[in-house]
Design a protein around this motif. Structure first.
Motif, mmCIF file in Angstrom:
data_model
loop_
_atom_site.group_PDB
_atom_site.id
_atom_site.type_symbol
_atom_site.label_atom_id
_atom_site.label_comp_id
_atom_site.label_asym_id
_atom_site.label_seq_id
_atom_site.Cartn_x
_atom_site.Cartn_y
_atom_site.Cartn_z
ATOM 1 N N GLN A 1 0.813 -1.218 0.000
ATOM 2 C CA GLN A 1 0.000 0.000 0.000
ATOM 3 C C GLN A 1 0.851 1.274 0.000
ATOM 4 N N TRP A 2 2.157 1.121 0.068
ATOM 5 C CA TRP A 2 3.048 2.278 0.171
ATOM 6 C C TRP A 2 2.923 3.231 -1.014
ATOM 7 N N ALA A 3 2.832 2.708 -2.209
ATOM 8 C CA ALA A 3 2.790 3.576 -3.391
ATOM 9 C C ALA A 3 1.635 4.569 -3.300
ATOM 10 N N SER A 4 0.466 4.093 -2.968
ATOM 11 C CA SER A 4 -0.681 5.010 -2.862
ATOM 12 C C SER A 4 -0.595 5.854 -1.595
ATOM 13 N N TYR A 5 -0.078 5.302 -0.513
ATOM 14 C CA TYR A 5 0.072 6.027 0.757
ATOM 15 C C TYR A 5 1.033 7.211 0.585
ATOM 16 N N GLY B 1 2.309 8.251 -2.587
ATOM 17 C CA GLY B 1 2.058 8.970 -3.827
ATOM 18 C C GLY B 1 3.184 8.854 -4.833
ATOM 19 N N PRO C 1 4.807 2.391 -7.874
ATOM 20 C CA PRO C 1 5.190 1.182 -7.141
ATOM 21 C C PRO C 1 6.604 0.690 -7.445
#
Length: 87
Positions: free
Chosen positions: A24-28, A30, A33
């Protein structure tokens, strides 16, 4: 660009501290990925305090470049010395 990079490293550290699942880091954060692994590796080389200090120094650099008559090269040199001194 440098401020953005340090901010991302700070957010990666925050995600690890908050135990956000890595998928979930990419969306968290911004970011794309495919950049996560690179940023994670870089973030592990700095303490959270070092990231915070870098953000503070770079923010001051930005303000000084916009509001003082001091040359940009001199301001950048002063900021880099400050960052190296506190690393």
């Amino acid at each position: 660009m440098l401020v953005r990079h340090v901010r991302i490293l700070f957010k990666i550290q925050n995600a690890m501290r908050k135990r956000v699942p890595q998928n979930q880091w990419a969306s968290y954060i911004g970011i794309p990925p495919f950049t996560i692994a690179k940023y994670k590796q870089q973030s592990q080389k700095l303490t959270t305090n070092a990231c915070a200090k870098a953000l503070s120094v770079l923010s001051q650099l930005d303000t000084d470049m916009k509001s003082t008559g001091i040359g940009q090269n001199r301001l950048l040199e002063r900021a880099l010395i400050s960052l190296m001194h506190h690393s």
